[in-house]
Design a protein around this motif. Structure first.
Motif, mmCIF file in Angstrom:
data_model
loop_
_atom_site.group_PDB
_atom_site.id
_atom_site.type_symbol
_atom_site.label_atom_id
_atom_site.label_comp_id
_atom_site.label_asym_id
_atom_site.label_seq_id
_atom_site.Cartn_x
_atom_site.Cartn_y
_atom_site.Cartn_z
ATOM 1 N N ASP A 101 0.837 -1.194 0.000
ATOM 2 C CA ASP A 101 0.000 0.000 0.000
ATOM 3 C C ASP A 101 0.878 1.253 0.000
ATOM 4 O O ASP A 101 1.845 1.354 0.765
ATOM 5 C CB ASP A 101 -0.914 0.021 1.230
ATOM 6 C CG ASP A 101 -1.948 -1.092 1.201
ATOM 7 O OD1 ASP A 101 -2.185 -1.632 0.101
ATOM 8 O OD2 ASP A 101 -2.493 -1.432 2.273
ATOM 9 N N ASP A 102 0.549 2.197 -0.875
ATOM 10 C CA ASP A 102 1.325 3.431 -1.003
ATOM 11 C C ASP A 102 2.780 3.150 -1.356
ATOM 12 O O ASP A 102 3.676 3.928 -0.999
ATOM 13 C CB ASP A 102 1.260 4.269 0.287
ATOM 14 C CG ASP A 102 -0.165 4.679 0.632
ATOM 15 O OD1 ASP A 102 -0.925 4.986 -0.304
ATOM 16 O OD2 ASP A 102 -0.495 4.691 1.830
ATOM 17 N N THR A 115 3.321 10.286 -5.749
ATOM 18 C CA THR A 115 2.879 8.985 -5.230
ATOM 19 C C THR A 115 1.664 8.548 -6.023
ATOM 20 O O THR A 115 0.755 9.350 -6.272
ATOM 21 C CB THR A 115 2.522 9.080 -3.741
ATOM 22 O OG1 THR A 115 3.686 9.458 -3.003
ATOM 23 C CG2 THR A 115 2.014 7.737 -3.224
ATOM 24 N N SER A 117 -1.471 5.545 -6.751
ATOM 25 C CA SER A 117 -2.256 4.431 -6.222
ATOM 26 C C SER A 117 -2.633 3.502 -7.375
ATOM 27 O O SER A 117 -2.785 3.936 -8.516
ATOM 28 C CB SER A 117 -3.519 4.938 -5.525
ATOM 29 O OG SER A 117 -4.317 5.695 -6.425
ATOM 30 N N LEU A 130 -2.470 3.138 -12.898
ATOM 31 C CA LEU A 130 -2.196 3.882 -11.672
ATOM 32 C C LEU A 130 -2.925 5.216 -11.712
ATOM 33 O O LEU A 130 -3.123 5.793 -12.784
ATOM 34 C CB LEU A 130 -0.692 4.139 -11.526
ATOM 35 C CG LEU A 130 0.251 2.948 -11.733
ATOM 36 C CD1 LEU A 130 1.699 3.398 -11.638
ATOM 37 C CD2 LEU A 130 -0.042 1.847 -10.725
#
Length: 367
Positions: A101-102, A115, A117, A130
């Motif tokens: 995660d992250d 960043t 996801s 993404l």
């Protein structure tokens, strides 16, 4: 290896440069990191030398990104990707499949970091999408063509081979409709073959034509002149579904097949060696009770698929690409088969592909 820090990124570039000087080489790759050269030039045509490749590079490189992944217990890796709209980046599933995660960071050609996801992934096409908040202004979506590229046309592979950011290598489309092996047990159909130099780190980057459109998503390289990319037609089916639903449902018939060569054609009594011989039917699959499979001792006991909905099927690559690009779960397709020497038609209603796959023949996996 993880690359979530600019210092680490610079180290990767130094390692890549050492490899190139040491004689392994990067083919026709030219590293461009947006930094000025020692003479103050940008390295992008300021000396008056220009080419179609330079123009494409300038127009597209700001939309190509480095993808770095951090996984459990500090594990990770890196690859490439490219922007398709104001929020989304496309890459390979195998680039991000180990991300925590992250755990996905991306860097643009202007050295900005974001960043990301994971919106959706698809093991069977090796694609992933993404989401990026606050996309840099320099990046814009690259269009993915919805047609098969032409063999012989020039293309450029953009990405980050060996961690060398913003690199380009030139080649041609060497072949189309290739079948790629996959860890899923199902083959990836309709793949694009190119002789553009591709190395670890290129995965997920775009294969673009001289007009700047995407003709494939780089997936793997076998050697300096043999690499493969995911078909743009398959990508245009999968990517919107990943954005909308996070997943994509592939059509499934439930057979294993092998090509019909002269020996099999003679044993079955076919006038020419064409089509695919059904060698196994999965129990409780759409094909169960509809198609007949051959045995080792009696190949003439199996059906030979020669057409789908009137479209001729000459080999397994055509069967796989036709199912992948022209059908969907729930569709009923008409198969023309040769059974016991007679040509006849049967109907199969396709379902969604299950998670597991039947035992495969050693020749080629089936649809």
């Amino acid at each position: 290896m993880s690359s979530d820090h600019p210092t680490r990124r610079r180290a990767l570039r130094m390692i890549g440069a050492t490899v190139a000087v040491g004689g392994i080489g990067l083919g026709s790759s030219v590293a461009q990191n947006g930094q000025d050269g020692e003479d103050g030039s940008s390295g992008e045509g300021d000396d008056g030398v220009d080419s179609p490749y330079t123009a494409v590079y300038r127009d597209t490189i700001d939309s190509v990104v480095l993808v770095t992944v951090t996984g459990p217990r500090g594990s990770g890796g890196l690859g490439s990707g490219f922007v398709i709209d104001e929020q989304h980046v496309v890459t390979n599933n195998h680039v991000v499949e180990t991300a925590s995660d992250d755990g996905v960071e991306i860097q643009y050609s202007n050295e900005e970091w974001r960043t990301a996801s994971i919106v959706g992934t698809d093991l069977y096409s090796d694609l992933a999408v993404l989401r990026v908040e606050n996309m840099p202004d320099v990046a814009s979506g690259l269009p993915v063509v919805d047609r098969e590229p032409t063999i012989g046309q020039e293309v450029l592979a953009l990405g980050n081979p060996l961690g060398l950011d913003a690199s380009v290598s030139q080649g041609i489309i060497s072949g189309v409709d290739r079948v790629l092996p996959s860890p899923s047990g199902f083959s990836i159909p309709a793949a694009i073959q190119t002789d553009a130099s591709v190395n670890p780190g290129n995965s997920g980057g775009p294969l673009v034509g001289l007009e700047g459109d995407v003709y494939g998503i780089v997936s793997s390289g076998v050697g300096q002149t043999l690499a493969f990319a995911i078909s743009p037609r398959l990508a245009n089916r999968v990517i919107p579904a990943l954005i909308e639903d996070g997943t994509y449902e592939h059509p499934y018939m439930g057979v294993a097949v092998q090509p019909v060569g002269p020996e099999i054609a003679d044993a079955i009594g076919l006038e020419e060696a064409t089509g695919v011989l059904v060698t196994e039917v999965v129990p409780n699959s759409p094909a169960d009770g509809v198609l007949q499979s051959a045995t080792v001792d009696s190949p003439d006991s199996g059906d030979v698929i020669v057409a789908i909905d009137g479209q001729q099927i000459q080999n397994q690559a055509q069967l796989l690409s036709t199912l992948a690009l022209e059908t969907a779960p729930g569709d009923t397709v008409e198969l023309t088969v040769v059974r016991s020497g007679d040509e006849q038609s049967v109907e199969v209603t396709l379902e969604s592909r299950p998670e597991s796959q039947l035992p495969q023949t050693p020749i080629e996996p089936g649809p």
